[in-house]
Design a protein around this motif. Structure first.
Motif, short mmCIF file in Angstrom:
data_model
loop_
_atom_site.label_atom_id
_atom_site.label_comp_id
_atom_site.label_asym_id
_atom_site.label_seq_id
_atom_site.Cartn_x
_atom_site.Cartn_y
_atom_site.Cartn_z
N LYS A 1 -4.90 2.74 -0.77
CA LYS A 1 -5.47 1.78 0.17
C LYS A 1 -6.12 0.65 -0.59
CE LYS A 1 -8.07 1.93 4.50
NZ LYS A 1 -8.97 2.78 5.35
N LEU A 2 -5.74 -0.59 -0.26
CA LEU A 2 -6.28 -1.76 -0.95
C LEU A 2 -7.37 -2.46 -0.18
CD1 LEU A 2 -2.94 -3.30 -2.30
CD2 LEU A 2 -4.54 -1.78 -3.49
N PHE A 3 -7.35 -2.32 1.15
CA PHE A 3 -8.35 -3.00 1.97
C PHE A 3 -8.81 -2.08 3.09
CE2 PHE A 3 -5.74 -6.34 0.14
CZ PHE A 3 -6.68 -7.25 -0.29
N ASP A 4 -10.09 -2.16 3.41
CA ASP A 4 -10.63 -1.48 4.59
C ASP A 4 -10.62 -2.47 5.74
OD1 ASP A 4 -11.20 1.01 3.36
OD2 ASP A 4 -12.99 0.15 2.45
N ARG A 5 -10.04 -2.08 6.86
CA ARG A 5 -9.97 -2.94 8.03
C ARG A 5 -11.31 -2.93 8.75
NH1 ARG A 5 -5.44 -1.83 5.04
NH2 ARG A 5 -3.56 -2.76 5.97
N GLU A 6 -11.91 -4.12 8.91
CA GLU A 6 -13.18 -4.26 9.61
C GLU A 6 -13.03 -5.32 10.69
OE1 GLU A 6 -15.91 -5.24 6.52
OE2 GLU A 6 -16.17 -3.15 5.90
N GLU B 1 0.84 -1.21 0.00
CA GLU B 1 0.00 0.00 0.00
C GLU B 1 0.87 1.26 0.00
OE1 GLU B 1 -4.22 -1.31 2.00
OE2 GLU B 1 -2.61 -0.73 3.37
N ARG C 1 -11.97 -5.81 3.98
CA ARG C 1 -12.88 -5.65 2.84
C ARG C 1 -12.12 -5.01 1.69
NH1 ARG C 1 -16.27 -1.50 1.37
NH2 ARG C 1 -15.93 -0.47 3.39
N PRO C 2 -12.07 -5.68 0.52
CA PRO C 2 -11.32 -5.12 -0.61
C PRO C 2 -11.89 -3.80 -1.08
CG PRO C 2 -11.89 -7.43 -0.97
CD PRO C 2 -12.67 -6.98 0.20
N THR C 3 -11.02 -2.86 -1.42
CA THR C 3 -11.47 -1.60 -2.00
C THR C 3 -11.72 -1.79 -3.50
OG1 THR C 3 -9.22 -0.89 -2.51
CG2 THR C 3 -10.08 -0.32 -0.33
N ALA C 4 -12.30 -0.80 -4.12
CA ALA C 4 -12.58 -0.87 -5.56
C ALA C 4 -11.29 -1.04 -6.35
CB ALA C 4 -13.33 0.38 -6.01
N LEU C 5 -10.19 -0.43 -5.86
CA LEU C 5 -8.92 -0.51 -6.58
C LEU C 5 -8.42 -1.95 -6.65
CD1 LEU C 5 -6.41 0.62 -7.93
CD2 LEU C 5 -5.49 1.13 -5.64
#
Length: 299
Positions: free
Chosen positions: A48-53, A42, A58-62
């Protein structure tokens, strides 16, 4: 901008498996290593490639837009590995084999050991279990199983048959007598596979004959079936290859042909001309042919 392919593999593994820990297991590394590589990627991309949950990443659109290209790169890398592994090196090199439970432990393992003893230049590793290895991704070179292979670009070959029959111990038969199909096995006890196994060919014929027998145990493992029969508690359908070795077990004569299941071997088409693969498969076929008395049992 320089991007490390190992970091890209980490991103793809996270997309596939959803969490850092699952991706680490798939890659054969640790969760902290996966986390560090993701951070490095990253930073390199400045994105940002992933949102931390709470439940994972969770994968980002990119990263979702990159998945197609990453899959192609991954497939290409495995193709290169297979071609290198398949190079004509004669009867030498490593062979990773996978099989299932008792089939691998009691039938395939001795065959592989004899092949290894005859060909010291070949190193064989056997992994037995319920996991279905992805041959296209190079997780194993050969897989022995009963069912057909569904992955693409695989060669499937029948190597032999395993016959089944209904077995009981001599003590059980002395106590309960020989089961009678006419009364639906009234007063008799059986062990079946667990319900999660669904309908399997080697057991599917028995319920209609033994409609009044009592099911005392369901289990997903052959060892449990064998132990219950050996102990004189119940009868079970067992592979003749194993049960005929037990001096206290007897085949129960039934007016029904003994079920037979084909053992199949699968390997990637890139490996078809590899001498050690061809030689090992031919060896296993020959060993099954030597088991003729067990493959077509006479009740």
């Amino acid at each position: 901008m320089s991007i490390n392919w190992d970091d890209l593999k980490v991103a793809l593994a996270i997309v596939r498996h959803g969490t850092l820990s699952a991706a680490a297991r798939a890659l054969g590394t640790t969760q902290p290593t996966v986390s560090r590589r993701l951070d490095a990627l990253e930073r390199s991309l400045q994105a940002k490639l992933f949102d931390r949950e709470a439940g994972g990443l969770r994968p980002t659109a990119l990263v979702l837009a990159l998945v197609g290209g990453l899959e192609q790169m991954d497939a290409g890398a495995f193709s290169i590995q297979r071609q290198v592994a398949a190079r004509d090196t004669g009867l030498s090199g490593e062979i990773l084999v996978t099989s299932l439970d008792w089939l691998g432990d009691d039938v395939i393992a001795p065959m592989l050991a004899r092949f290894g003893a005859a060909h010291p230049g070949v190193q064989i590793e056997l992994i037995n279990g319920t996991r279905v290895f992805n041959l296209a991704r190079g997780e194993a070179d050969l897989a022995f199983r009963f069912g057909s292979f569904e992955q693409e670009n695989l060669i499937e070959r029948r190597v032999g048959e395993v016959a089944y029959a209904l077995y009981a111990s001599t003590e059980y038969l002395q106590q309960h007598g020989t089961p009678d199909v006419g009364d639906g096995f009234e007063g008799h006890r059986l062990v079946y596979l667990d319900r999660a196994a669904g309908e399997v060919p080697h057991e599917a014929w028995l319920p209609a004959l033994a409609r009044h027998a009592r099911i005392v145990l369901r289990s997903n493992g052959l060892r449990a079936h064998m132990a219950a029969v050996r102990d004189g508690v119940a009868m079970a359908v067992l592979p003749c290859l194993l049960a005929d070795r037990e001096p206290r077990l007897r085949r129960v004569a039934l007016p029904h042909p003994a079920p037979v299941r084909w053992v199949r071997v699968g390997f990637h088409s890139d490996m078809r001309d590899t001498p050690r693969i061809r030689a090992l498969v031919d060896h296993v076929v020959g060993e099954f042919e030597l088991l003729g008395a067990c493959l077509n049992p006479k009740q």
